[in-house]
Each structure stands twice: as structure tokens, then as C-alpha cells.
Write a protein that holds these residues in place. Structure first.
Motif, PDB file in Angstrom:
ATOM      1  N   PRO A  88       0.787  -1.235   0.000  1.00 53.12           N
ATOM      2  CA  PRO A  88       0.000   0.000   0.000  1.00 53.12           C
ATOM      3  C   PRO A  88       0.819   1.286   0.000  1.00 53.12           C
ATOM      4  O   PRO A  88       0.251   2.367  -0.132  1.00 53.12           O
ATOM      5  CB  PRO A  88      -0.817  -0.118   1.297  1.00 53.12           C
ATOM      6  N   HIS A  89       2.129   1.180   0.159  1.00 52.55           N
ATOM      7  CA  HIS A  89       2.959   2.389   0.163  1.00 52.55           C
ATOM      8  C   HIS A  89       3.504   2.728  -1.222  1.00 52.55           C
ATOM      9  O   HIS A  89       4.328   3.638  -1.347  1.00 52.55           O
ATOM     10  CB  HIS A  89       4.119   2.227   1.151  1.00 52.55           C
ATOM     11  N   GLY A  90       3.053   2.008  -2.234  1.00 50.85           N
ATOM     12  CA  GLY A  90       3.463   2.318  -3.600  1.00 50.85           C
ATOM     13  C   GLY A  90       4.753   1.620  -3.989  1.00 50.85           C
ATOM     14  O   GLY A  90       5.316   0.813  -3.251  1.00 50.85           O
ATOM     15  N   GLY A  91       5.224   1.948  -5.170  1.00 49.29           N
ATOM     16  CA  GLY A  91       6.450   1.324  -5.675  1.00 49.29           C
ATOM     17  C   GLY A  91       6.197   0.352  -6.790  1.00 49.29           C
ATOM     18  O   GLY A  91       7.072   0.088  -7.613  1.00 49.29           O
ATOM     19  N   GLY A  92       4.984  -0.243  -6.832  1.00 49.15           N
ATOM     20  CA  GLY A  92       4.585  -1.103  -7.930  1.00 49.15           C
ATOM     21  C   GLY A  92       5.551  -2.221  -8.230  1.00 49.15           C
ATOM     22  O   GLY A  92       6.027  -2.937  -7.345  1.00 49.15           O
ATOM     23  N   LEU A 113      10.825   0.860 -15.983  1.00 51.33           N
ATOM     24  CA  LEU A 113       9.731   1.818 -15.796  1.00 51.33           C
ATOM     25  C   LEU A 113      10.234   3.261 -15.853  1.00 51.33           C
ATOM     26  O   LEU A 113       9.532   4.138 -16.371  1.00 51.33           O
ATOM     27  CB  LEU A 113       9.031   1.552 -14.464  1.00 51.33           C
ATOM     28  N   LEU A 114      11.427   3.530 -15.328  1.00 51.70           N
ATOM     29  CA  LEU A 114      11.965   4.883 -15.429  1.00 51.70           C
ATOM     30  C   LEU A 114      12.081   5.313 -16.886  1.00 51.70           C
ATOM     31  O   LEU A 114      11.653   6.410 -17.271  1.00 51.70           O
ATOM     32  CB  LEU A 114      13.341   4.968 -14.759  1.00 51.70           C
ATOM     33  N   VAL A 115      12.677   4.443 -17.705  1.00 54.93           N
ATOM     34  CA  VAL A 115      12.807   4.752 -19.127  1.00 54.93           C
ATOM     35  C   VAL A 115      11.436   4.813 -19.782  1.00 54.93           C
ATOM     36  O   VAL A 115      11.169   5.678 -20.634  1.00 54.93           O
ATOM     37  CB  VAL A 115      13.699   3.700 -19.827  1.00 54.93           C
ATOM     38  N   ASP A 116      10.545   3.926 -19.363  1.00 49.61           N
ATOM     39  CA  ASP A 116       9.230   3.868 -19.984  1.00 49.61           C
ATOM     40  C   ASP A 116       8.432   5.142 -19.718  1.00 49.61           C
ATOM     41  O   ASP A 116       7.689   5.600 -20.591  1.00 49.61           O
ATOM     42  CB  ASP A 116       8.454   2.661 -19.458  1.00 49.61           C
ATOM     43  N   GLY A 229       0.536   1.867 -19.130  1.00 52.46           N
ATOM     44  CA  GLY A 229      -0.038   2.811 -18.172  1.00 52.46           C
ATOM     45  C   GLY A 229      -0.898   2.163 -17.108  1.00 52.46           C
ATOM     46  O   GLY A 229      -1.285   2.811 -16.134  1.00 52.46           O
ATOM     47  N   VAL A 230      -1.204   0.857 -17.279  1.00 48.42           N
ATOM     48  CA  VAL A 230      -2.051   0.168 -16.297  1.00 48.42           C
ATOM     49  C   VAL A 230      -1.382   0.136 -14.927  1.00 48.42           C
ATOM     50  O   VAL A 230      -2.052   0.194 -13.887  1.00 48.42           O
ATOM     51  CB  VAL A 230      -2.363  -1.269 -16.794  1.00 48.42           C
ATOM     52  N   GLU A 231      -0.048   0.090 -14.905  1.00 49.13           N
ATOM     53  CA  GLU A 231       0.681  -0.047 -13.637  1.00 49.13           C
ATOM     54  C   GLU A 231       0.827   1.267 -12.874  1.00 49.13           C
ATOM     55  O   GLU A 231       1.243   1.269 -11.712  1.00 49.13           O
ATOM     56  CB  GLU A 231       2.074  -0.619 -13.919  1.00 49.13           C
ATOM     57  N   ALA A 232       0.486   2.395 -13.503  1.00 47.63           N
ATOM     58  CA  ALA A 232       0.778   3.698 -12.901  1.00 47.63           C
ATOM     59  C   ALA A 232       0.091   3.888 -11.553  1.00 47.63           C
ATOM     60  O   ALA A 232       0.655   4.502 -10.647  1.00 47.63           O
ATOM     61  CB  ALA A 232       0.366   4.814 -13.862  1.00 47.63           C
ATOM     62  N   ILE A 233      -1.120   3.378 -11.410  1.00 52.84           N
ATOM     63  CA  ILE A 233      -1.862   3.579 -10.162  1.00 52.84           C
ATOM     64  C   ILE A 233      -1.158   2.899  -8.991  1.00 52.84           C
ATOM     65  O   ILE A 233      -1.083   3.442  -7.891  1.00 52.84           O
ATOM     66  CB  ILE A 233      -3.313   3.080 -10.313  1.00 52.84           C
ATOM     67  N   SER A 234      -0.606   1.707  -9.223  1.00 56.67           N
ATOM     68  CA  SER A 234       0.077   1.007  -8.131  1.00 56.67           C
ATOM     69  C   SER A 234       1.348   1.724  -7.703  1.00 56.67           C
ATOM     70  O   SER A 234       1.803   1.569  -6.564  1.00 56.67           O
ATOM     71  CB  SER A 234       0.408  -0.436  -8.551  1.00 56.67           C
ATOM     72  N   ASN A 235       1.952   2.512  -8.601  1.00 56.89           N
ATOM     73  CA  ASN A 235       3.143   3.290  -8.243  1.00 56.89           C
ATOM     74  C   ASN A 235       2.792   4.538  -7.447  1.00 56.89           C
ATOM     75  O   ASN A 235       3.622   5.065  -6.717  1.00 56.89           O
ATOM     76  CB  ASN A 235       3.906   3.711  -9.506  1.00 56.89           C
ATOM     77  N   PRO A 321       8.199  10.483 -10.635  1.00 57.13           N
ATOM     78  CA  PRO A 321       8.839  10.991  -9.413  1.00 57.13           C
ATOM     79  C   PRO A 321       8.698  10.046  -8.224  1.00 57.13           C
ATOM     80  O   PRO A 321       9.631   9.927  -7.418  1.00 57.13           O
ATOM     81  CB  PRO A 321       8.096  12.315  -9.160  1.00 57.13           C
ATOM     82  N   LEU A 322       7.551   9.368  -8.094  1.00 58.29           N
ATOM     83  CA  LEU A 322       7.355   8.464  -6.958  1.00 58.29           C
ATOM     84  C   LEU A 322       8.224   7.213  -7.088  1.00 58.29           C
ATOM     85  O   LEU A 322       8.760   6.711  -6.097  1.00 58.29           O
ATOM     86  CB  LEU A 322       5.884   8.078  -6.841  1.00 58.29           C
ATOM     87  N   LEU A 323       8.352   6.692  -8.307  1.00 55.45           N
ATOM     88  CA  LEU A 323       9.248   5.560  -8.520  1.00 55.45           C
ATOM     89  C   LEU A 323      10.692   5.977  -8.245  1.00 55.45           C
ATOM     90  O   LEU A 323      11.463   5.228  -7.614  1.00 55.45           O
ATOM     91  CB  LEU A 323       9.110   5.044  -9.953  1.00 55.45           C
ATOM     92  N   ALA A 324      11.058   7.189  -8.689  1.00 57.73           N
ATOM     93  CA  ALA A 324      12.414   7.693  -8.437  1.00 57.73           C
ATOM     94  C   ALA A 324      12.670   7.837  -6.941  1.00 57.73           C
ATOM     95  O   ALA A 324      13.781   7.580  -6.467  1.00 57.73           O
ATOM     96  CB  ALA A 324      12.612   9.034  -9.142  1.00 57.73           C
TER      97      ALA A 324
END
Length: 607
Positions: A88-92, A113-116, A229-235, A321-324
Motif C-alpha cells: 500500500p505504500h506504492g512502488g509497484g 519503468l523509469l525509461v518507460d 499505463g495500467v501499472e501507474a496507479i500502483s506506483n 517521481p514516486l518511482l524515483a
């Protein structure tokens, strides 16, 4: 500059206002689903681009291929729903892969994902620009400039904060959804009432010469680009209002439902109308023109399509930014990505994303459709790793209902793996850079982490490395003349070590040396002066050698060498270009190459 920044970005926000920057489900659906929803504008077209190599008669295969894409979409939605609750804290995909498969699979997922997300911005904005130039062909020559302007505008909008960007960007997204519902609804009605001839397309089941399983799998892989883009919400779970996991899950399901309806509708209309992909006109543009002509509704659909394609870039700005941040917290990328800006967003990540997206657009001259396979495979690799990671999690923990969860994730992992392999087998010429940049990024991550670990070991108080004692101080004061700046710096030096001061002057001529020695002796007879004649007109080289000599002698007595750099500060910034910046060069050189303490003594001019 400060005024311009305030005008573009807005007033700074207090850290206590962070909770106000969380978004509700309605806004989250708009800004986090824009990438996935926008892909219906080019996903069906990618299927037709493969089938057209056999002939228009093969277009009926787009229907079963579309069904296959919907099956994959269902598996991914169910899988990412489980990921949201499990993490639940993100990161996908990065966090899931790292915790369940190991560090390096996690880094592969994170790097992909960063490149994507960079590709998301470049591809989305370029595709939106193409939609504009399809409606107004005279603008085609300016597509690169238009795309760059859009990237800059979206970057500025995101720097203003999540809440403000979501408030502005939600309207175009919902207008696009409404426009496509109108297009699909009217199109299905016209087909049902017999406006279009059945002869426009081959009937389902028609035998087509040259069709093969390999080609169908290739078309399926191309059509699966609609699922980026489906994975963006989990990140981006931390961006949601509480309860964040529940709100993120509902948003994910809403996104999947809308994506399924819109994708199915466009595939069906393209088949019934016998639309064939063209270089200058998109499939959606052709469908809209067939149904509405080039009237208001046509331009409304084209306008909203262009907007959603451009604003799909915002998914990258929300998730990158959240993945970074997650990677930076684990010390795999620079820590600057964890810093919040004036508006509480991770501004360094936003700016980095904008700059690299512009570089991509310039490099490919806005023709980023060639990047779509690379863009898609960059998503399906993390899809595969995250689903595999969840499989390992269920097999290891075996919670209540784990068998069903395992089946869902296994299905998602298998299909994602097949799609990834198909991209490599069928579009190797376009996706081969993945085999270079992914290992390269993992190597960079490793080197950055190694650097942070090494620095931490050296800075830690408990480390075995002893800190040498300091018994006294030797002050070296480079001087360029007899001025108030030197006088002020000399007074400061005397406050540190009144009996261990060495003034150093570097003349270029013998006469200059003798004249300065005479002046100094009259002005400061109690302060030792050393002159270093430099026939090659270099200041740094003889000064560095002298400092090395003093440093060797001082270290024997546990004395520290301090170099005081006098520097006058002009009243206006632009005045600096009128003066030699010798002090800056000396300070930089000594800081990077010598084990001495460097102190800058500023003397501010009043006029």
C-alpha cells in the motif's frame, strides 16, 4: 528570477499542507489513467498495421485479437489490485520484484519503468501532435516545436503541485471519454440501422492466404501496447486520499472498465467500417470522419483525442517521481530525487523527466511512433516481473485464498511473458536497445549504491578509520594586491592564527615582484610574504606546489593548512562578468585536489 518562478509555479507551500495535496478518485482517474485511456487512440491501429501486411481481408482477425487483449487487461487489473493491497505504500513492480525476486530483478523492473515513463511523455505528446496535424495538415512542419511546447507546459503545470494539475487536467480526460462514448454509440447505431455496407469488411471466419500464428501473435503483441499505463496507479498510491489502498483499487477498476469499453468499441468500428491504417491520418480520425463527416463532432473528437494523447504524458509525471523516490531511498539513484519542491511535489524528478522527454522528441524529430514497441516492451518486462514476484509471495506466505490469487498472477505473468517475447521476436529491430540500456542502467544503479555505501562507511563515527588530531593552524592567504579585500581577509586570518599567516603573491614579471615586496613591507611588515614568480602566467600551478610543500611540513606537527580566499562581491550580479574569477578557480581546484581547508572571505561592494 524569483518573481518569474512565483508567477509560473505559485507560492511555496508549508510541509504541513502536504495532506491537502492528496487527490480523490475522480481526479486520480483522470491524471493516472490518461496514459492507458489514450492508448485506445493507437492500440487498435497497431493491430491493423500488422494485419495489413497480409491484406484488408485479414482485418476481421482484429476482433479475436481484441478479445485476447481484453483477457490480458482483466488479468493485469486483477493482479495490480492485489499488488495495491499487498504494497500500500506504492512502488509497484519495482518494490514487488525487489522484495520477492531479489535486488537485480527489482532494478530491471525499476529501470524499465523509469525509461518507460520518459517514453510515455515523448510518445504521448508526439501522438497528440500528430492528431492535431491530422486535422490541420498545414501545421505538420511545426510538429517538433509544438510537441516541445506541450512538454514544457505540462512540466510547469506539474511543478505547481498535484492538486492543481489534477484539477486542470481532469476536464480534458473526461471530455475525451465522453467524445469516444458518443463516437462509439453513434457508430454502433449507424451500423445497426444499415448505414454502412457489409461489403466494407470481410466476414468473420473468412480464410486469408498468408496468415500465420506468428503474425497473429505479432498483432496481439502490438495491440497490447494499449495496456501501457495500467501499472501507474500502483506506483502512485501515496498520492491518494485516505483510505489510499481502497481508493486506488476503485480507481484501477474504473480505469480498466473504461479502457475495455473504449478499446473494444474502436476495434469494432474499425472492423465494420473497413478502416485501413494510413500514414497521415489516424484510425480514430478516419472513423470519426466516416460517422460524422468533417463537422463539429469530428473536430470535437479530434481535439479531445489530441488533448488526451498529450495529457497522457501526465501519467509519467505522476508516477516517475514516486518511482524515483523509491529508488533514491534505496540509494540506487541520486538522493536529490527525494527532495520536495516549493509546491510539495518531487520537482527534481519532474524536471528531469521533462528534459529527457524533449531530448527524445528532438532526437526522433517528433516521429516517436517508432518508439511504441520499445515503449510497450518496457512495460511488459515489469508486468512479467511483478506478476512473477506476486506468485513467489503467495507460494511463500500462503494467506487465505492464496490459490485464486496465485492463478490470477500466474495467468498475468504467462501472458505478459509471451507478449514480451513476441516483441523481441517480431520487432527486434526496434526493441534491441532494451538489451543495452537495461544492463547499463542496472550497472549505473549498482555503482551509485556502491558509492553511497562507501561514503557511509567512511563518514560513520563507528568506522575504524581514525580522525587525525589538529594541534594548530597554518593560514595561507593568496593576495592579488593591496586592497580593502585583502585587508579584510587578513584581519580574519589573524583572528584564526595570528602567528602562522603566510601571504602568497604570484607575479608574472620580476619588476612586478620587487615592487610588490616593497609595498607589502611598508604595509604589513609583521606578516610573512612569499612571492612565487610565474613566467608562464599561471597562478594555480605555483600556488598548488607551494601549498603542497607547506602541507607536508605542517602534517608532521599535526597542523592543519587553511587557505583563505579573498573575494569581492559586486553589488549587481551581472558585474561579475566584468572581473576575473580567479578566486573561484583557485577554490574549485583546491577543493577537488588538495587536503586543505578552504575559507572564502566575501567583501561586498556598496556601489
Amino acid at each position: 528570477m524569483s518573481w518569474i518562478k512565483r508567477m509560473l509555479i505559485g507560492r511555496p507551500l508549508k510541509s504541513a499542507e502536504l495532506g491537502e495535496q492528496k487527490i480523490n478518485k475522480t481526479k486520480a482517474l483522470a491524471i493516472l489513467s490518461s496514459d492507458a485511456l489514450s492508448s485506445v487512440a493507437y492500440g487498435p491501429e497497431q493491430i491493423l498495421l500488422v494485419l495489413v501486411t497480409v491484406g484488408a481481408a485479414a482485418f476481421w482477425y482484429s476482433i479475436p485479437i481484441g478479445v485476447g487483449v481484453l483477457v490480458l487487461l482483466t488479468a493485469l487489473i486483477l493482479s495490480y489490485r492485489q499488488i495495491i493491497y499487498a504494497y500500500p505504500h506504492g512502488g509497484g513492480a519495482y518494490v514487488v520484484s525487489k522484495e520477492n525476486l531479489g535486488k537485480y530483478p527489482g532494478l530491471v523492473a525499476g529501470g524499465s519503468l523509469l525509461v518507460d515513463y520518459i517514453l510515455t511523455v515523448a510518445v504521448s505528446v508526439s501522438a497528440g501532435t500528430d492528431a492535431i496535424t491530422s486535422a490541420f495538415p498545414s501545421l505538420h512542419a511545426y510538429s517538433v516545436g509544438i510537441a516541445i511546447i506541450f512538454v514544457i507546459l505540462i512540466t510547469i503545470l506539474n511543478l505547481r503541485g498535484l492538486t492543481e494539475s489534477a484539477s486542470i487536467l481532469s476536464y480534458p480526460v473526461y471530455l475525451f471519454v465522453a467524445a469516444l462514448f458518443i463516437l462509439i454509440g453513434v457508430g454502433v447505431y449507424q451500423i445497426a440501422t444499415g448505414r454502412f455496407s457489409p461489403d466494407l469488411h470481410a466476414s468473420l471466419g473468412t480464410e486469408v492466404a498468408g496468415i500465420s500464428l506468428f503474425l497473429l501473435l505479432r498483432a496481439f503483441a502490438s495491440g497490447s501496447s494499449a495496456l501501457t499505463g495500467v501499472e501507474a496507479i500502483s506506483n502512485a498510491i501515496p498520492n491518494f486520499k485516505e483510505p489510499a489502498p481502497q481508493n486506488a483499487t476503485r480507481t484501477l477498476i474504473a480505469m480498466g472498465t473504461l479502457l475495455a469499453i473504449l478499446f473494444s468499441g474502436i476495434v469494432y468500428l474499425a472492423y465494420e467500417l473497413g478502416v485501413s491504417p494510413k500514414a497521415e491520418v489516424t484510425v480514430v480520425s478516419q472513423i470519426a470522419e466516416e460517422i460524422f463527416g468533417r463537422g463539429f463532432l469530428y473536430f470535437f473528437i479530434q481535439g479531445t483525442t489530441a488533448l488526451i494523447l498529450i495529457l497522457a504524458a501526465n501519467t509519467g509525471y505522476s508516477a516517475f517521481p514516486l518511482l524515483a523516490v523509491n529508488l533514491a531511498k534505496d540509494k540506487f539513484i541520486p538522493k536529490m530525487f527525494t527532495n520536495r519542491g516549493d509546491r510539495l511535489g518531487y520537482s527534481n524528478g519532474i524536471i528531469f523527466l521533462g528534459i529527457f522527454s524533449i531530448i527524445l522528441i528532438l532526437a526522433f524529430e517528433g516521429q516517436t511512433e517508432h518508439l511504441i514497441p520499445l515503449y510497450a516492451v518496457g512495460v511488459f518486462i515489469p508486468f512479467t516481473l511483478s506478476q512473477t514476484g506476486m506468485m513467489m509471495k503467495w507460494l511463500r506466505t500462503r494467506p487465505s485464498g492464496w490459490v485464486i490469487k496465485l492463478v490470477i498472477n500466474t495467468t498475468g505473468a504467462a501472458i505478459s511473458c509471451i507478449v514480451s517475447l513476441m516483441f523481441f521476436f517480431t520487432k527486434f529491430g526496434q526493441v534491441w536497445p532494451v538489451l543495452i540500456f537495461l544492463p547499463g542502467m542496472v550497472w549505473i544503479f549498482y555503482k551509485i549504491r556502491k558509492h553511497y555505501d562507501t561514503v557511509g562507511d567512511q563518514l560513520r563515527i563507528t568506522s575504524c578509520e581514525p580522525v587525525p588530531p589538529i594541534e594548530g593552524n597554518v593560514v595561507i592567504l593568496p593576495v592579488a594586491g593591496i586592497t580593502h579585500v585583502v585587508e579584510y581577509s587578513l584581519n580574519y586570518a589573524k583572528s584564526l592564527s595570528p602567528h602562522q599567516i603566510i601571504a602568497v603573491y604570484v607575479p608574472f614579471e620580476r619588476e612586478e615582484e620587487l615592487a610588490f615586496q616593497e609595498k607589502w613591507q611598508k604595509w604589513q611588515p609583521d606578516v610573512r610574504l612569499v612571492t612565487l614568480l610565474s613566467p608562464y602566467r599561471s597562478i594555480i600551478t605555483p600556488l598548488s606546489k607551494f601549498i603542497d610543500t607547506v602541507q607536508r611540513k605542517a602534517s608532521e606537527s599535526h597542523y592543519q593548512v587553511t587557505v583563505i580566499i579573498p573575494q569581492f562581491i559586486p553589488r549587481k550580479g551581472w558585474h561579475n562578468i566584468l572581473h576575473n574569477q580567479s578566486s573561484i578557480f583557485i577554490r574549485t581546484h583546491l577543493l577537488l585536489s588538495r587536503n586543505v581547508i578552504i575559507t572564502t572571505v566575501p567583501y561586498r561592494l556598496k556601489k
